[in-house]
Design an enzyme around this catalytic site. Sequence first.
Site, PDB file in Angstrom:
ATOM      1  N   ASP A   1       0.849  -1.046  -0.047  1.00  0.00           N
ATOM      2  CA  ASP A   1       0.199   0.154  -0.138  1.00  0.00           C
ATOM      3  C   ASP A   1       0.960   1.073  -0.075  1.00  0.00           C
ATOM      4  O   ASP A   1       1.918   1.351   1.481  1.00  0.00           O
ATOM      5  CB  ASP A   1      -1.181   0.113   0.831  1.00  0.00           C
ATOM      6  CG  ASP A   1      -1.720   1.494   1.520  1.00  0.00           C
ATOM      7  OD1 ASP A   1      -1.507   2.287   1.689  1.00  0.00           O
ATOM      8  OD2 ASP A   1      -3.351   1.303   1.224  1.00  0.00           O
TER       9      ASP A   1
ATOM     10  N   ASN B   1      -1.872  13.444  -5.151  1.00  0.00           N
ATOM     11  CA  ASN B   1      -3.232  12.949  -6.033  1.00  0.00           C
ATOM     12  C   ASN B   1      -3.655  14.109  -5.637  1.00  0.00           C
ATOM     13  O   ASN B   1      -4.643  14.917  -7.026  1.00  0.00           O
ATOM     14  CB  ASN B   1      -3.975  11.675  -5.743  1.00  0.00           C
ATOM     15  CG  ASN B   1      -4.541  11.303  -7.158  1.00  0.00           C
ATOM     16  OD1 ASN B   1      -4.540  11.369  -8.693  1.00  0.00           O
ATOM     17  ND2 ASN B   1      -5.839  11.133  -6.698  1.00  0.00           N
TER      18      ASN B   1
ATOM     19  N   HIS C   1      -5.203  14.492 -10.504  1.00  0.00           N
ATOM     20  CA  HIS C   1      -5.250  13.196 -10.885  1.00  0.00           C
ATOM     21  C   HIS C   1      -4.239  12.349 -12.423  1.00  0.00           C
ATOM     22  O   HIS C   1      -3.587  11.000 -12.174  1.00  0.00           O
ATOM     23  CB  HIS C   1      -7.001  12.599 -11.314  1.00  0.00           C
ATOM     24  CG  HIS C   1      -7.871  12.314 -10.320  1.00  0.00           C
ATOM     25  ND1 HIS C   1      -7.744  12.137  -9.335  1.00  0.00           N
ATOM     26  CD2 HIS C   1      -8.922  12.995 -10.274  1.00  0.00           C
ATOM     27  CE1 HIS C   1      -8.350  11.921  -8.126  1.00  0.00           C
ATOM     28  NE2 HIS C   1      -9.804  13.415  -9.195  1.00  0.00           N
TER      29      HIS C   1
ATOM     30  N   ASP D   1      -1.937   9.378 -11.842  1.00  0.00           N
ATOM     31  CA  ASP D   1      -1.589   7.994 -12.804  1.00  0.00           C
ATOM     32  C   ASP D   1      -0.430   8.059 -13.619  1.00  0.00           C
ATOM     33  O   ASP D   1      -0.244   7.013 -13.508  1.00  0.00           O
ATOM     34  CB  ASP D   1      -3.186   8.818 -13.727  1.00  0.00           C
ATOM     35  CG  ASP D   1      -4.399   8.078 -13.441  1.00  0.00           C
ATOM     36  OD1 ASP D   1      -5.238   8.890 -14.468  1.00  0.00           O
ATOM     37  OD2 ASP D   1      -4.489   7.928 -12.371  1.00  0.00           O
TER      38      ASP D   1
ATOM     39  N   ASP E   1      -4.572   2.307  -4.745  1.00  0.00           N
ATOM     40  CA  ASP E   1      -2.968   1.934  -4.809  1.00  0.00           C
ATOM     41  C   ASP E   1      -2.544   1.418  -3.728  1.00  0.00           C
ATOM     42  O   ASP E   1      -1.434   1.526  -3.468  1.00  0.00           O
ATOM     43  CB  ASP E   1      -2.798   3.626  -3.942  1.00  0.00           C
ATOM     44  CG  ASP E   1      -2.755   3.897  -2.447  1.00  0.00           C
ATOM     45  OD1 ASP E   1      -2.557   4.816  -1.125  1.00  0.00           O
ATOM     46  OD2 ASP E   1      -4.349   2.569  -2.448  1.00  0.00           O
TER      47      ASP E   1
END
Length: 614
Positions: free
Chosen positions: A484, A492, A497, A501, A527
Amino acid sequence: MMLGMNELYLIEASRTRIERAQTHAFLRWVLLCVVFLISGFAVAQEESSTASGQPNMLYVCSDDAIRNINAPLAAWVIGTEIAAEFEAISRLPNLSVRLFSDEDKLHEAIESRELMAWVCDASVAQRHIGPVFELEIDLARPLNAGPRVGFYSRDGTLTLRSDEADLLDQMEPLIIGLPADSSPVIYRNQQGQVSGLDADVMDKLARRLGLPYRWQECGSWTECVDALQQGSIDSLTFFTPTQARMQFSTFTVPYWDVPWAVVGTESMRRVRSFGDLVGLRVAVVESYSIVDELEQINQMDLITVGSAEEAFSALLDGDVDLYLDSLPLLIGRTREQHLSHLRLSVLREEEGDAVSIGVRRELGALIPLLDRAILSMSDVDKATISQRWFDPQYERGIAPEQLRKWGGVALLGIIFIGAGAALWLQHMRKEVHRRRLREQEARYRALHDELTQLPNRASIQESIRSALVTHKNLEQKFALMFIDLDGFKRVNDEEGHDVGDELLIAVSQRLQRVIRKSDVVARYGGDEFVILLSNIENPEQAKQVGEKILRRIAEPYKLTGTGGALDAKIGASIGIAVFPEHGDTLDDLIKAADDAMYDVKELGKHGVSLASLN
């Protein structure tokens, strides 16, 4: 009894001491009675103090989506698996509660978002990211022996209390609005019968409750919303709660989750999220719940229209680039207006529209009953309704060019029998080849993450099941690594975004370069990543790989932000489970690795931890 035996013994031993013995026995009996009375009085006082003291505090955790809807707790059904909590909450006014048979059933309902609010411990409530409500309840009162709610009998009807049954018996038929532009969700067919998804849902709910109702035309969707506000109708289906609507309506729990979609001309680019709408002119019906959210998107030209017909006219005239609506409504409306040449794109990266039944506030007593009826609908019920009204073949469609091609081939076959047959066979071979390619592509998409192109959750689970069989037969070990990312959310949220990404893609590339060719790395969701390390010697070997991955993830990233190039730095929390030490099933290993990852989180993040042998 013991005092009587002592007296008999004394009488037999010495009759001269009988009077003294009887006196002592009498005194002992009196003393025992006094002690008993005092103890009973103290216990009674303690119980009375407990019962009359301060009420117990009960915490209700809720899904984070409730925060955006800004709805009160009375708008949702509260779940619990403890009978005492169920009874205590059911005594509170305006609240609905559902009793689950066990904790696993409760968690399944929470994870599937069938349940939006549930009783939680104080420690869990402190860590919960969604809204938390506090209820003052009295757990000391005895439980009622009345029927449990939330379940229905063999004849398909819900078990109701007497006051609820009286409410339904005394009701006039519920008048439900029938919009003129909502096919295939709800419409009147050529035979004059009300048909559609909502018609099937309401029929099922009404049968289980014994609820009288009728449909009434109310014009366009905007006009129907106005009619509900003015009291001309009692209810609307396919209705989403908003702060404005809650001024005149109360809402059930969601009964259907509908994805958003856009339709545009053939030159329309692919749209997967609201972020892809930047720089475009987007039409949406003015009374939709999504309008408030779309207005927050910068550099997007939002154009509100009164009806779907206005939206299609604006699209065909070139006044807008896209028309946004729920997927089933777009499918129905493009069919009705014979606009199959338009291109449709589903916003798969956005949460869908969780639609409810809205009832005018004067009839709010119906909401708990409708909630129980909705929650009694099984997955089979929903699948049956969905298959009836949503045609999966529609999304593929057949292009007009393809039809013309097949027609030309058929015509040549008629004119030139021999040559036509050969051309037809050649065409069929190509078509079979293309179909195989499409099937391969569909399987690849089903098993791979669209952003990173890594195997997805379904694919890694399939790989783990295969590894369980092979490693068990060969008596070998393998490790499951749950990763994680720490700090990803900050990047983010702050940079957008697109940058998020780009960071996920960079992380996935680093992970692939660290592991062996025999190992598998997958994006598990958001994530989170999972790595399958096959054929390892011992747990320490897996931990060494985890520490190597941790170092690679922690190295700075060069990303392209809105203001130009930027450096980003993140960490990771890694949990490792080893087969067979930490489990011999898919669920056991995933849970062990996930628990180990959370151990790292609790110790301050950015580290590696082996699962406990317990």
